[in-house]
Design a protein around this motif. Structure first.
Motif, PDB file in Angstrom:
ATOM      1  N   HIS A  40      -2.792  -5.438   0.499  1.00  0.00           N
ATOM      2  CA  HIS A  40      -4.207  -5.064   0.614  1.00  0.00           C
ATOM      3  C   HIS A  40      -4.376  -3.704   1.285  1.00  0.00           C
ATOM      4  N   SER A  47     -10.158  -6.197  -7.237  1.00  0.00           N
ATOM      5  CA  SER A  47      -9.064  -5.552  -7.956  1.00  0.00           C
ATOM      6  C   SER A  47      -7.807  -6.416  -7.939  1.00  0.00           C
ATOM      7  N   LEU A  65       4.432   2.870  -4.077  1.00  0.00           N
ATOM      8  CA  LEU A  65       3.730   2.052  -3.092  1.00  0.00           C
ATOM      9  C   LEU A  65       4.042   2.545  -1.684  1.00  0.00           C
ATOM     10  N   MET A  68      -4.706  -0.651  -7.396  1.00  0.00           N
ATOM     11  CA  MET A  68      -5.067   0.513  -6.589  1.00  0.00           C
ATOM     12  C   MET A  68      -5.934   1.477  -7.391  1.00  0.00           C
ATOM     13  N   ASN A  88      -2.371  -1.139   0.858  1.00  0.00           N
ATOM     14  CA  ASN A  88      -2.124  -0.132  -0.179  1.00  0.00           C
ATOM     15  C   ASN A  88      -3.404   0.187  -0.946  1.00  0.00           C
ATOM     16  N   ILE A  89      -4.151  -0.858  -1.291  1.00  0.00           N
ATOM     17  CA  ILE A  89      -5.394  -0.635  -2.031  1.00  0.00           C
ATOM     18  C   ILE A  89      -6.444   0.039  -1.149  1.00  0.00           C
ATOM     19  N   CYS A 110      -0.133  -1.271  -8.443  1.00  0.00           N
ATOM     20  CA  CYS A 110      -0.534   0.114  -8.731  1.00  0.00           C
ATOM     21  C   CYS A 110      -1.786   0.141  -9.603  1.00  0.00           C
ATOM     22  N   GLY A 142      -6.828   4.418  -0.727  1.00  0.00           N
ATOM     23  CA  GLY A 142      -7.663   5.276  -1.573  1.00  0.00           C
ATOM     24  C   GLY A 142      -9.145   5.079  -1.323  1.00  0.00           C
ATOM     25  N   ILE A 175     -11.209  -4.598  -2.763  1.00  0.00           N
ATOM     26  CA  ILE A 175      -9.812  -5.045  -2.667  1.00  0.00           C
ATOM     27  C   ILE A 175      -9.657  -6.411  -3.321  1.00  0.00           C
TER      28      ILE A 175
END
Length: 242
Positions: free
Chosen positions: A95, A119, A89, A148, A97-98, A145, A101, A116
Motif C-alpha cells: 500500500h 486500485s 517497486l 500504482m 508503493n501506491i 505496478c 505517487g 489505494i
C-alpha cells in the motif's frame, strides 16, 4: 486521442524509428507488435516524453506535446502512465508503493486511502496491502505496478510487454485489467512480441520491424486479410524476420 506523426529517432547515426505514424482513440487498445530490437519501447518512451525524437509530432487531443515548454509538458505527463517490462517497486509495503505517487500529487489522506483500496481491488491484491512489495511473485509485482498506475487515473496507459515474464494465470488477470481500463474510456498503447496476445487483446495492431511499420490495421483485418506478404507469413507462424 493520441496521434503519432512521422516519428524518426536515431542513435549515433543509426535510425531506430523510421517515419512511424498511427493514431488511437479513447476506449481502444492499440498494440505495437514486433521482434526484439524493432523500436517498440522507444516509441512508448517518446509518447511519454521520456525521450525526444529526431523529428515528428505526438498529438494529444490535437496538441503537439513535443513542442511544449518543459513546465507545460508536466500537465500532459500526469495524464499518462507508463509501465516497463520489469516491475519497478520500492522497498516498502504494497500500500505504501501506491501511496507514493498519490502523495506527490497531494491527495488528502481520506481520498488517498480510497484510491489505494480501489486500485488494489481492481488488480486482485486487496489482501496484500500490508505485505512487503519485495515478497511478491513476478505476476503480483506486475499487478502492483498496474495498481500504482491506475490509482493516478491516467487517460493513457503505456505498457511495454506487460505480460512477457508472467505465467498463464497472471497473464489472464493482467489482460482483464487492461480490458477493463479501456472499457472505462481509457486509451491503451502496449507492445508485445506475442501475436496470440495481440489477437486476444487489441482493437488495432501495427507490426513494427527494424523501425518501420510494415502494416497497421484492425485486429480482424490484420489476422484475417493482411495486405503485406511478410505479415501474412508472420500470422501463419513463419519466421520471416531476423
Amino acid at each position: 486521442m493520441i496521434e503519432v506523426h512521422n516519428i524518426w529517432k536515431s542513435y549515433r547515426n543509426k535510425s531506430v524509428l523510421k517515419g512511424v505514424s498511427f493514431k488511437i482513440e479513447e476506449g481502444k487498445i492499440f498494440c505495437v507488435i514486433g521482434p526484439n530490437g524493432s523500436g517498440k519501447t522507444t516509441i512508448l518512451k517518446i509518447i511519454d516524453m521520456l525521450e525526444e525524437p529526431s523529428r515528428g509530432e505526438i498529438l494529444f487531443n490535437s496538441v503537439n506535446i513535443l513542442s511544449l515548454k518543459e513546465n507545460e509538458k508536466v500537465a500532459y505527463r500526469k495524464k499518462m502512465a507508463m509501465l516497463f517490462q520489469q516491475p519497478t517497486l520500492y522497498n516498502m509495503k504494497v500500500h505504501e508503493n501506491i501511496a507514493l505517487g498519490l502523495k506527490i500529487r497531494k491527495f488528502d489522506k481520506t481520498i488517498l486511502k480510497q484510491k489505494i483500496q480501489c486500485s488494489l481491488k481492481e488488480v486482485g491484491l486487496l489482501d496484500y496491502a500490508d505485505k512487503h512489495a519485495y515478497t511478491l511473485s513476478g505476476g503480483e509485482a506486475q499487478r502492483l505496478c498496474l495498481a500504482m498506475a491506475l490509482a493516478l487515473e491516467p487517460e493513457v496507459l503505456l505498457l511495454d510487454e506487460p505480460t512477457a515474464n508472467l505465467d498463464p494465470a497472471n497473464i489472464i488477470i493482467v489482460e482483464n485489467i487492461i480490458r477493463n481500463y479501456a472499457k472505462n474510456n481509457g486509451l491503451v498503447i502496449y507492445t508485445t512480441h506475442n501475436m496470440f496476445e495481440a489477437k486476444r487483446l487489441a482493437d488495432r495492431i501495427a507490426l513494427l520491424v527494424d523501425g518501420s511499420i510494415i502494416e497497421e490495421a484492425s485486429t480482424e483485418d490484420f489476422f484475417g486479410s493482411p495486405r503485406d506478404e511478410r505479415v501474412a507469413k508472420f500470422v501463419r507462424g513463419e519466421i520471416v524476420f531476423g
